[in-house]
Design an enzyme around this catalytic site. Structure first.
Site, mmCIF file in Angstrom:
data_model
loop_
_atom_site.group_PDB
_atom_site.id
_atom_site.type_symbol
_atom_site.label_atom_id
_atom_site.label_comp_id
_atom_site.label_asym_id
_atom_site.label_seq_id
_atom_site.Cartn_x
_atom_site.Cartn_y
_atom_site.Cartn_z
ATOM 1 C CG ASP A 85 -3.782 -1.373 -2.107
ATOM 2 O OD1 ASP A 85 -4.310 -2.352 -2.656
ATOM 3 O OD2 ASP A 85 -3.543 -1.333 -0.876
ATOM 4 C CG HIS A 107 -4.933 -6.396 4.400
ATOM 5 N ND1 HIS A 107 -4.204 -7.488 4.792
ATOM 6 C CD2 HIS A 107 -4.039 -5.431 4.067
ATOM 7 C CE1 HIS A 107 -2.912 -7.197 4.693
ATOM 8 N NE2 HIS A 107 -2.784 -5.961 4.256
ATOM 9 C CB THR A 152 -0.911 0.067 1.232
ATOM 10 O OG1 THR A 152 -1.514 -1.187 1.432
ATOM 11 C CG2 THR A 152 -1.982 1.131 1.076
HETATM 12 C C1 GP9 Z 1 -2.263 -0.951 6.523
HETATM 13 C C2 GP9 Z 1 -2.853 -1.122 5.190
HETATM 14 C C3 GP9 Z 1 -2.445 -2.443 4.591
HETATM 15 O O1 GP9 Z 1 -2.446 0.272 7.082
HETATM 16 O O2 GP9 Z 1 -2.602 -0.057 4.359
HETATM 17 O O3 GP9 Z 1 -1.185 -2.441 4.098
HETATM 18 P P1 GP9 Z 1 -0.667 -3.536 3.057
HETATM 19 O O4 GP9 Z 1 -0.356 -4.765 3.825
HETATM 20 O O5 GP9 Z 1 -1.746 -3.771 2.060
HETATM 21 O O6 GP9 Z 1 0.521 -2.897 2.450
HETATM 22 MN MN MN Z 2 -2.741 -2.673 0.639
#
Ligand code: GP9
Ligand code: MN
Length: 616
Positions: free
Chosen positions: A469, A410, A295
Site C-alpha cells: 500500500d 504496521h 492506506t
Molecule cells: C488501518 C490500516 C492502517 O485500518 O489500514 O492504515 P495506515 O496507517 O497504514 O494508513
Molecule cells: Mn497502510
C-alpha cells in the site's frame, strides 16, 4: 555603574528570540530538510522570524501584565504546534495539514504509534515556555515589559513585513513558482518556514472549499480530452482473461519492494512471495503514489485511477463526491463487490466511502472474531484475518471482487515472540529492526491464505492481485536503511524506495517478471481489462500495466516522477540506470506532464467534477 546594569531586554523580544532559535534547532535536529547551498541555509535560518515577530510581537502593544500573559500563551501554543509537527514528522517525514486534523475518528487507533514516537527529551520543546514563566514571576533587573511607543511599534511591524517579502523574494530565486507549483511540503517548509506554511495551508483550505462552488461542466471537458488522449489500448492476449473469475485483491500493509528476494541475517524475508512470484506476473518497478491518506489513498488510487490529494486524506475530505469507482463498474458487470478489513469500520472513514463507491459489503471488525490472543499491535493478526476471511469469501455470490487489507505489518511493527519467524535486524533503528519479522509474518499468513483458497476450491477460479500500500520505513530511518542496503540513501534512492511489490496471479499463466515503470494509478484500468470490461471513455489517469503501449511514466504525489530513463525529485533530474544527476533539460518535458496530471486530478476532486460527467 557597569554597562550591563544599564542594559535591558524586553520580555516579548526574549520570547521571539528563544522561539526563533528553538525552531531552527528543531529544523536541524528533528526535521530532515535537505539543504543544497548557503542561501538555502540562510533562508531556513531566517524563515521563522517574521512570523514570530508578527504574532508574538503583538505583545509589545500591550501593557506589562497582559503582555506577559499573552506572550507566554502564544509561545506555548506555537511550541505545541512545533512539537506536534515534530512528532508527526518522526513517523511520516511530513508536516501536519488542516484536513489531517479533522480526522478525529482515526486518533483512537493511533495511540500505540504515538507512544512510540514521544520521549522525555521532548521536554525541550517547552523549555522556553518555562523560562518565560520564570522570568515573568521573578522580574530580574534586566527585564522590561513596557508597552512600546507607537512609532517604535510601527517600525517593528514594518520590519516584520519587509522580512516576509525579503524571505519570499529570496526563496523565489531558489525555487521559482514556489507557492503555485509546489506539491512537496518539505520544499515549502524549507523556504517559508513551518509557521508560515500553516498560514499558507489555511489559505489552501479556503480555496479548496470555494472550488466546488465555482466548478462547472466545461472544466471536465478539458480533462476528459486529456485522459482520452492518453488512453492506451489493452493487451489483446490478456483482455478478458479474468472474465467470470473472482478477483481477489490483497493490500499488503507497509510492504516495500526492497524486501522481495532479500535476506536479513541470512534468512529470507519473503520466502512465500519469492515462490509465488515465479508463477505470477511480477512488477518490480511499481510505485505507490499515496500522500497523507496512506492506506486509504492507495485504495482511492485503485478504485478511481485518480491521484489522492496533496493535503489530507481524500477519504475524509471528499467522501461525498461523485466517483466512477472500480467497484461500481464491476458491479454493473455482475460482480459482487466487497471489502474485508478487520479494523473499526470508520477508520479512514471507510464505511462512508465504500458505500459511496458502491461496494456491496464491508466486512469490518464486527464481522470477525477478534480476541486478545489473535491480536497484536493495531489489531487482528493477518493469519487469523485471512483464515476467517475465507468463510466470508465462500459465502459471497460468484464472481466476486474482494479487497482484503492486512494490518500486522504496521508501524511500530510489534509482534508476539511465537510469531517471529526470523530475527530482528541489528541497526540503530528499532523500527527497521522490527520491520523484517513483521513482513516475514505477513508473508507466512499469505502462504496459509493461498493454501486455504486451494483447499476451498477458490484458487483456480480467481485471479489474485497483491500490492504494497505504501512505504513502511520512512526517511527518518535513512541511516539504518543505508546500513541494510549497503549504499547511501540519496534523494534518488528515496524515490526508488517508494517501489512496492505488485504481483498478479492468473491461473494457468506462467510466471513473468516485468520491469515496467507503473504505479497504483494503473490498477483500475488493468483490473477492468483483465475482466474484459472496456473503460476507454472513463476519466482515469492510469493505463493498463500490460498494455504494449504503456508509456512508463509514474508521478508521485509530491511531484516527483519516474520515466523509463529518468527520475525527478526535489528539484533534481537523475539518470535512472545509474542514479547520477543529469541535466534538468532531460526531465523538463515530463515535468510539465507531471504537474498537469496532478493539477487535473486535483481539479476533478476539488470541483467534484464527475457529477457533470455525461451531461457537459
Ligand atoms: C488501518 C490500516 C492502517 O485500518 O489500514 O492504515 P495506515 O496507517 O497504514 O494508513
Ligand atoms: Mn497502510
Amino acid at each position: 555603574m557597569k554597562i550591563w546594569d544599564k542594559m535591558t531586554m524586553n520580555f516579548t523580544f526574549i520570547a521571539i528570540a528563544s522561539l526563533w532559535i528553538k525552531t531552527y534547532i528543531v529544523y536541524k535536529y528533528n526535521f530532515d530538510i535537505k539543504i543544497e547551498n548557503s542561501t538555502e541555509e540562510f533562508i531556513l535560518f531566517i524563515n521563522p522570524l517574521s512570523f514570530l515577530m508578527i504574532v508574538i510581537g503583538a505583545g509589545i502593544l500591550l501593557t506589562e501584565k497582559p503582555q506577559k500573559i499573552y506572550v507566554i500563551t502564544a509561545t506555548f501554543i506555537i511550541s505545541f504546534i512545533l512539537f506536534a509537527n515534530a512528532v508527526y514528522y518522526r513517523e511520516f517525514s511530513d508536516f501536519i495539514t488542516i484536513p489531517l486534523l479533522m480526522q478525529f475518528s482515526n486518533l483512537g487507533d493511533l495511540q500505540s504509534s504515538v507512544g512510540e514516537l514521544v520521549n522525555f527529551r521532548d521536554f525541550f520543546y517547552f523549555s522556553d515556555v518555562l523560562l518565560l514563566i520564570l522570568l515573568a514571576v521573578k522580574h530580574p533587573r534586566f527585564l522590561t515589559s513596557v508597552k512600546l511607543k507607537r512609532t517604535s511599534a510601527a517600525v517593528f511591524y514594518f520590519s516584520a513585513g519587509a522580512l516576509v517579502f525579503f524571505n519570499l523574494g529570496l526563496s523565489e530565486t531558489q525555487r521559482p513558482e514556489l507557492l503555485t507549483r509546489t506539491f512537496d511540503r518539505e520544499i515549502l517548509v524549507k523556504n517559508i518556514g513551518t509557521y508560515h506554511f500553516h498560514v499558507y495551508d489555511a489559505y489552501l483550505q479556503t480555496k479548496a472549499n470555494a472550488q466546488r462552488a465555482l466548478a462547472d461542466g466545461n472544466q471536465l471537458t478539458e480533462i476528459e480530452n486529456y485522459t482520452r488522449a492518453h488512453y492506451k489500448a489493452p493487451n489483446e492476449q490478456l483482455f478478458g482473461t479474468a472474465k467470470g473469475k473472482n478477483i481477489i485483491v490483497i493490500s499488503m500493509e507497509s510492504t516495500q519492494n526492497f524486501v522481495i528476494g532479500e535476506t536479513v541475517n541470512g534468512q529470507e524475508i519473503t520466502p512465500f512471495l519469492n515462490e509465488f512470484i515465479k508463477e505470477s506476473y511480477y512488477f518490480d518497478e511499481f510505485y505507490h503514489q499515496t500522500g497523507q491518506g496512506k492506506t486509504s489513498d492507495s485504495e482511492f488510487l485503485l478504485d478511481n485511477s485518480l491521484y489522492p490529494l496533496g493535503r489530507g486524506a481524500v477519504f475524509f475530505t471528499h467522501s461525498g463526491n461523485k466517483y466512477m469507482s472500480l467497484a461500481a463498474k464491476l458491479k454493473e458487470n455482475f460482480y459482487y463487490t466487497a471489502n474485508l478489513h478487520a479494523n473499526n469500520k470508520s477508520f479512514w472513514n471507510r464505511d462512508v466511502v465504500y458505500k459511496n463507491f458502491g461496494y456491496d459489503r464491508f466486512y469490518s471488525m464486527t464481522d470477525y472474531e477478534i480476541t486478545d490472543e489473535n491480536s497484536v499491535g493495531w489489531g487482528m493478526k493477518d493469519a487469523e484475518f485471512f483464515k476467517q476471511s475465507i468463510d466470508h469469501l465462500k459465502e459471497m455470490p460468484k464472481p466476486f471482487y474482494a479487497k482484503l487489507i492486512t494490518l500486522t505489518n504496521h508501524f511500530p511493527f510489534h509482534l508476539n515472540e511465537e510469531d517471529k519467524l526470523i530475527d530482528e535486524y541489528n541497526s540503530l533503528s528499532g523500527t527497521l529492526n522490527r520491520y523484517f519479522p513483521t513482513v516475514r509474518y505477513t508473508d507466512e499468513a499469505l502462504r496459509l491464505f493461498v493454501d486455504h483458497l486451494k483447499k476451498e476450491g477458490l484458487y483456480e477460479d480467481s485471479i489474485i492481485i497483491i500490492y504494497g500500500d505504501h512505504y513502511g520505513i520512512s526517511e527518518n530511518h535513512n541511516r539504518s536503511m543505508a546500513q541494510f542496503l549497503g549504499r547511501e540513501i540519496t534523494p534518488f534512492e528515496s524515490v526508488q524506495l517508494q517501489r512496492v511489490p505488485l504481483i498478479v496471479h492468473i491461473p494457468g499463466h506462467e510466471g513473468q517478471a516485468i520491469s515496467a515503470v507503473t504505479g497504483q494509478i494503473d490498477l483500475r484500468p488493468t483490473v477492468l481489462n483483465l475482466a474484459g470490461i472496456d473503460s476507454k471513455s472513463d476519466i482515469q489517469f492510469g493505463t493498463d500495466i500490460f498494455s504494449a503501449e504503456q508509456d512508463q511514466f509514474v508521478v508521485l504525489r509530491d511531484g516527483s516522477f519516474i520515466s523509463k530513463e529518468y527520475v525527478y525529485t526535489k528539484g533534481t533530474c537523475y539518470e535512472k540506470k545509474t542514479g547520477e544527476e543529469t541535466s534538468g533539460a532531460n526531465c523538463e518535458h515530463y515535468y510539465d506532464q507531471a504537474k498537469q496530471e496532478l493539477y487535473y486530478s486535483d481539479r476533478v476532486i476539488y470541483g467534484d467534477l464527475l457529477r457533470f460527467y455525461g451531461n457537459q
